[in-house]
Structure formats: C-alpha cells, structure tokens
Design a protein around this motif. Structure first.
Motif, PDB file in Angstrom:
ATOM      1  N   ASN A  94       9.789 -15.952  -1.900  1.00 37.24           N
ATOM      2  CA  ASN A  94      10.435 -17.247  -2.099  1.00 37.24           C
ATOM      3  C   ASN A  94       9.439 -18.344  -2.481  1.00 37.24           C
ATOM      4  O   ASN A  94       9.821 -19.455  -2.783  1.00 37.24           O
ATOM      5  N   ASP A  95       8.164 -18.016  -2.444  1.00 36.03           N
ATOM      6  CA  ASP A  95       7.118 -18.971  -2.788  1.00 36.03           C
ATOM      7  C   ASP A  95       7.028 -19.091  -4.312  1.00 36.03           C
ATOM      8  O   ASP A  95       6.793 -18.102  -5.000  1.00 36.03           O
ATOM      9  N   PRO A  96       7.202 -20.293  -4.888  1.00 33.84           N
ATOM     10  CA  PRO A  96       7.160 -20.445  -6.345  1.00 33.84           C
ATOM     11  C   PRO A  96       5.787 -20.121  -6.934  1.00 33.84           C
ATOM     12  O   PRO A  96       5.670 -19.844  -8.130  1.00 33.84           O
ATOM     13  N   ASP A  97       4.737 -20.147  -6.109  1.00 29.29           N
ATOM     14  CA  ASP A  97       3.392 -19.833  -6.590  1.00 29.29           C
ATOM     15  C   ASP A  97       3.012 -18.377  -6.332  1.00 29.29           C
ATOM     16  O   ASP A  97       1.847 -18.009  -6.366  1.00 29.29           O
ATOM     17  N   PHE A  98       4.036 -17.554  -6.065  1.00 24.08           N
ATOM     18  CA  PHE A  98       3.769 -16.155  -5.734  1.00 24.08           C
ATOM     19  C   PHE A  98       3.154 -15.415  -6.926  1.00 24.08           C
ATOM     20  O   PHE A  98       3.395 -15.746  -8.086  1.00 24.08           O
ATOM     21  N   TYR A  99       2.335 -14.376  -6.613  1.00 25.68           N
ATOM     22  CA  TYR A  99       1.664 -13.596  -7.655  1.00 25.68           C
ATOM     23  C   TYR A  99       2.663 -13.007  -8.657  1.00 25.68           C
ATOM     24  O   TYR A  99       3.744 -12.584  -8.300  1.00 25.68           O
ATOM     25  N   ILE A 100       2.257 -12.936  -9.891  1.00 29.01           N
ATOM     26  CA  ILE A 100       3.086 -12.358 -10.947  1.00 29.01           C
ATOM     27  C   ILE A 100       2.847 -10.856 -10.993  1.00 29.01           C
ATOM     28  O   ILE A 100       1.714 -10.398 -11.125  1.00 29.01           O
ATOM     29  N   PHE A 101       3.932 -10.095 -10.901  1.00 28.74           N
ATOM     30  CA  PHE A 101       3.803  -8.640 -10.840  1.00 28.74           C
ATOM     31  C   PHE A 101       3.118  -8.063 -12.069  1.00 28.74           C
ATOM     32  O   PHE A 101       2.296  -7.145 -11.961  1.00 28.74           O
ATOM     33  N   GLU A 102       3.459  -8.560 -13.231  1.00 31.37           N
ATOM     34  CA  GLU A 102       2.888  -7.986 -14.445  1.00 31.37           C
ATOM     35  C   GLU A 102       1.370  -8.149 -14.479  1.00 31.37           C
ATOM     36  O   GLU A 102       0.647  -7.248 -14.916  1.00 31.37           O
ATOM     37  N   GLU A 103       0.902  -9.291 -14.010  1.00 36.22           N
ATOM     38  CA  GLU A 103      -0.545  -9.519 -13.970  1.00 36.22           C
ATOM     39  C   GLU A 103      -1.220  -8.557 -13.000  1.00 36.22           C
ATOM     40  O   GLU A 103      -2.278  -7.977 -13.296  1.00 36.22           O
ATOM     41  N   LEU A 104      -0.582  -8.376 -11.828  1.00 34.65           N
ATOM     42  CA  LEU A 104      -1.133  -7.465 -10.836  1.00 34.65           C
ATOM     43  C   LEU A 104      -1.172  -6.040 -11.367  1.00 34.65           C
ATOM     44  O   LEU A 104      -2.166  -5.327 -11.201  1.00 34.65           O
ATOM     45  N   LYS A 105      -0.092  -5.622 -12.010  1.00 35.35           N
ATOM     46  CA  LYS A 105      -0.047  -4.249 -12.519  1.00 35.35           C
ATOM     47  C   LYS A 105      -1.130  -4.008 -13.566  1.00 35.35           C
ATOM     48  O   LYS A 105      -1.721  -2.933 -13.627  1.00 35.35           O
ATOM     49  N   GLN A 106      -1.383  -5.005 -14.375  1.00 32.45           N
ATOM     50  CA  GLN A 106      -2.427  -4.869 -15.382  1.00 32.45           C
ATOM     51  C   GLN A 106      -3.810  -4.789 -14.729  1.00 32.45           C
ATOM     52  O   GLN A 106      -4.658  -3.979 -15.130  1.00 32.45           O
ATOM     53  N   ARG A 107      -4.024  -5.618 -13.712  1.00 33.73           N
ATOM     54  CA  ARG A 107      -5.292  -5.581 -12.996  1.00 33.73           C
ATOM     55  C   ARG A 107      -5.475  -4.243 -12.287  1.00 33.73           C
ATOM     56  O   ARG A 107      -6.581  -3.692 -12.233  1.00 33.73           O
ATOM     57  N   ALA A 159     -11.235   5.905  -3.291  1.00 31.91           N
ATOM     58  CA  ALA A 159     -10.561   5.194  -4.375  1.00 31.91           C
ATOM     59  C   ALA A 159      -9.811   3.985  -3.828  1.00 31.91           C
ATOM     60  O   ALA A 159      -9.881   2.884  -4.389  1.00 31.91           O
ATOM     61  N   LEU A 160      -9.112   4.168  -2.703  1.00 29.98           N
ATOM     62  CA  LEU A 160      -8.382   3.067  -2.083  1.00 29.98           C
ATOM     63  C   LEU A 160      -9.332   1.949  -1.650  1.00 29.98           C
ATOM     64  O   LEU A 160      -9.031   0.765  -1.812  1.00 29.98           O
ATOM     65  N   LEU A 213      -9.043  -5.689  -5.832  1.00 32.89           N
ATOM     66  CA  LEU A 213      -7.790  -6.441  -5.895  1.00 32.89           C
ATOM     67  C   LEU A 213      -7.554  -7.276  -4.633  1.00 32.89           C
ATOM     68  O   LEU A 213      -6.404  -7.604  -4.327  1.00 32.89           O
ATOM     69  N   LYS A 214      -8.611  -7.613  -3.915  1.00 35.13           N
ATOM     70  CA  LYS A 214      -8.455  -8.310  -2.642  1.00 35.13           C
ATOM     71  C   LYS A 214      -7.734  -9.643  -2.780  1.00 35.13           C
ATOM     72  O   LYS A 214      -7.053 -10.087  -1.855  1.00 35.13           O
ATOM     73  N   GLU A 215      -7.830 -10.290  -3.933  1.00 34.59           N
ATOM     74  CA  GLU A 215      -7.151 -11.575  -4.116  1.00 34.59           C
ATOM     75  C   GLU A 215      -5.645 -11.412  -4.220  1.00 34.59           C
ATOM     76  O   GLU A 215      -4.895 -12.382  -4.110  1.00 34.59           O
ATOM     77  N   TYR A 216      -5.192 -10.167  -4.455  1.00 39.11           N
ATOM     78  CA  TYR A 216      -3.761  -9.910  -4.585  1.00 39.11           C
ATOM     79  C   TYR A 216      -3.141  -9.358  -3.295  1.00 39.11           C
ATOM     80  O   TYR A 216      -1.936  -9.111  -3.256  1.00 39.11           O
ATOM     81  N   LEU A 217      -3.970  -9.101  -2.285  1.00 33.59           N
ATOM     82  CA  LEU A 217      -3.417  -8.599  -1.041  1.00 33.59           C
ATOM     83  C   LEU A 217      -2.597  -9.699  -0.374  1.00 33.59           C
ATOM     84  O   LEU A 217      -2.932 -10.865  -0.488  1.00 33.59           O
ATOM     85  N   PRO A 218      -1.497  -9.386   0.381  1.00 33.35           N
ATOM     86  CA  PRO A 218      -1.023  -8.034   0.707  1.00 33.35           C
ATOM     87  C   PRO A 218      -0.081  -7.418  -0.331  1.00 33.35           C
ATOM     88  O   PRO A 218       0.423  -6.329  -0.125  1.00 33.35           O
ATOM     89  N   LEU A 219       0.218  -8.130  -1.409  1.00 38.80           N
ATOM     90  CA  LEU A 219       1.154  -7.599  -2.400  1.00 38.80           C
ATOM     91  C   LEU A 219       0.694  -6.240  -2.916  1.00 38.80           C
ATOM     92  O   LEU A 219       1.503  -5.324  -3.083  1.00 38.80           O
ATOM     93  N   ALA A 220      -0.601  -6.095  -3.169  1.00 37.84           N
ATOM     94  CA  ALA A 220      -1.110  -4.832  -3.707  1.00 37.84           C
ATOM     95  C   ALA A 220      -0.852  -3.675  -2.755  1.00 37.84           C
ATOM     96  O   ALA A 220      -0.689  -2.539  -3.188  1.00 37.84           O
ATOM     97  N   LEU A 221      -0.810  -3.954  -1.452  1.00 36.00           N
ATOM     98  CA  LEU A 221      -0.575  -2.895  -0.482  1.00 36.00           C
ATOM     99  C   LEU A 221       0.804  -2.283  -0.626  1.00 36.00           C
ATOM    100  O   LEU A 221       1.041  -1.127  -0.264  1.00 36.00           O
ATOM    101  N   LEU A 222       1.742  -3.061  -1.151  1.00 36.52           N
ATOM    102  CA  LEU A 222       3.107  -2.550  -1.311  1.00 36.52           C
ATOM    103  C   LEU A 222       3.247  -1.680  -2.560  1.00 36.52           C
ATOM    104  O   LEU A 222       4.278  -1.056  -2.749  1.00 36.52           O
ATOM    105  N   LEU A 223       2.249  -1.669  -3.390  1.00 37.94           N
ATOM    106  CA  LEU A 223       2.314  -0.849  -4.610  1.00 37.94           C
ATOM    107  C   LEU A 223       1.752   0.542  -4.309  1.00 37.94           C
ATOM    108  O   LEU A 223       2.474   1.442  -3.915  1.00 37.94           O
ATOM    109  N   TYR A 224       0.460   0.728  -4.481  1.00 38.44           N
ATOM    110  CA  TYR A 224      -0.119   2.060  -4.314  1.00 38.44           C
ATOM    111  C   TYR A 224      -1.346   2.069  -3.415  1.00 38.44           C
ATOM    112  O   TYR A 224      -2.042   3.075  -3.338  1.00 38.44           O
ATOM    113  N   LEU A 225      -1.606   0.976  -2.692  1.00 35.24           N
ATOM    114  CA  LEU A 225      -2.854   0.869  -1.970  1.00 35.24           C
ATOM    115  C   LEU A 225      -2.710   1.016  -0.468  1.00 35.24           C
ATOM    116  O   LEU A 225      -3.613   0.662   0.281  1.00 35.24           O
TER     117      LEU A 225
END
Length: 203
Positions: free
Chosen positions: A122-135, A182-183, A190-202
């Motif tokens: 719900n945060d308007p400044d939340f990370y953009i998924f496409e950017e995270l996936k590319q990173r 690897a993890l 990708l530490k700047e994207y945590l915890p979102l990255a944890l919900l993907l594959y990390l």
C-alpha cells in the motif's frame, strides 16, 4: 553419492544376521568397514520405515544415511550409552523432530513476511517489481557457474537437491552448499530490495 549397501553379495547379508549389534559396533570402532556394511544392511530399511512416520520418504532416507555415515566417520569418538538399536532409533527420532521444527519455523517466518508485505504494497513508494526482477536476473548471471546452475535448477526448474545431485553427479550436500552460497551472494547484492526479494527466490 548415496550409500547403497544392498549391492553387496548375499553372503554379507547372511553374516549380518549372525553377528550381534554389539559385536558389529565394536568392530566398527576398530575400523571394520564390513561390520559397518552389515549394520547398515540390518537397520537401514527399519530406520527408514520408522522415520517415514514423521517425515516424507526422501527426507527419511537422507536422515538415516546421515546418521549411519556419522556413526562411521565418528567411530573413534562416538559413545553409544545404550543398545546400538536404541541409539540408532533415538538418533533418527531426534533428527526427525529437528527437521519438523525447522520446517515449522520456516513456515511461520514465511507467513510473517507475507503479512508484512501486504501492508508494504500500500506504500506508494514501494519497490517496482520489474526493476527488481531485472536486478535479480543480472545478479544471478554474475554468480559462479556452479552456484548459478544449482540455483536455477532448484528455483526455476523446481528440481530437488537429490535430482540436481544426480544430474550434476555430485552429492546432495554439495548441491546444498552451492545453493546456500548463491543465496548468500544474491541477498548481499539485492539487500536494498529486502524483504521483497525474499518473497521471490531468495528464501
């Protein structure tokens, strides 16, 4: 590689039924591999069946093999303060309990993370998924080849550690090590994207 004592000649099975557990264990402590082989043959099916009451068969087999190999590798220092049978079944039970508890903790952690993320979305400044996936794609490409292959097989092809080990001709523990490394590298990258990255594959 998985230990398979059942490939040995039939005479080994006959000997295993004659010698007592105590005699076999004493011989194991002195470095007798044939005694270990006999004890393995005697208890492997029973211990797997026992463990399978608590965990799935793949985990049961791995637990039993770990315990039997630990007994061999630590034969000079291991202390069996009860019967060999009781020692083995107690060890299997304890490892099953440890695995069950670890899985419960992981599930609880995942549930907490998902609950936290519902609010974060719900945060308007939340990370953009496409950017995270590319990173993430870039970070995976930069991994050492052996780490990358094991990670992609597990996360993208849904292969188990056992299947990956067979495919790569290495042990499941080697696969586990490569994926954990690897993890570790990906979480750091990708530490700047945590915890979102944890919900993907990390996770």
């Amino acid at each position: 590689m998985r230990y398979n004592a059942f490939q040995h000649p039939f005479i080994t099975v006959i000997k295993a039924t004659i010698q007592t557990d105590e005699i076999l264990y004493k011989a194991i402590c002195k470095g007798s591999y044939s005694a270990f082989d006999s004890l393995f043959i005697r208890y492997y099916p029973k211990l797997c069946a026992y463990a399978a009451q608590f965990v799935d068969m793949e985990d049961a087999e791995e637990i039993v093999q770990d315990i039997m190999l630990w007994l061999w590798e630590n034969r000079k220092n291991a202390t069996v303060d009860t019967s060999v049978q009781n020692y083995l079944f107690r060890s299997v039970r304890n490892k099953c309990i440890t695995l069950i508890n670890r899985n419960k903790v992981k599930q609880k952690r995942d549930n907490i993370l998902q609950a936290e993320m519902l609010g974060t979305f719900n945060d308007p400044d939340f990370y953009i998924f496409e950017e995270l996936k590319q990173r993430l794609k870039t970070a995976i490409s930069a991994l050492p080849e052996s780490y990358k292959v094991a990670f992609e097989m597990n996360r993208f092809q849904n292969m188990t550690y056992k299947d990956i080990a067979l495919k790569l001709n290495v042990s499941p523990k080697t696969v586990d090590y490569r994926i954990q490394q690897a993890l570790k590298l990906l979480r750091e990258e990708l530490k700047e994207y945590l915890p979102l990255a944890l919900l993907l594959y990390l996770n």
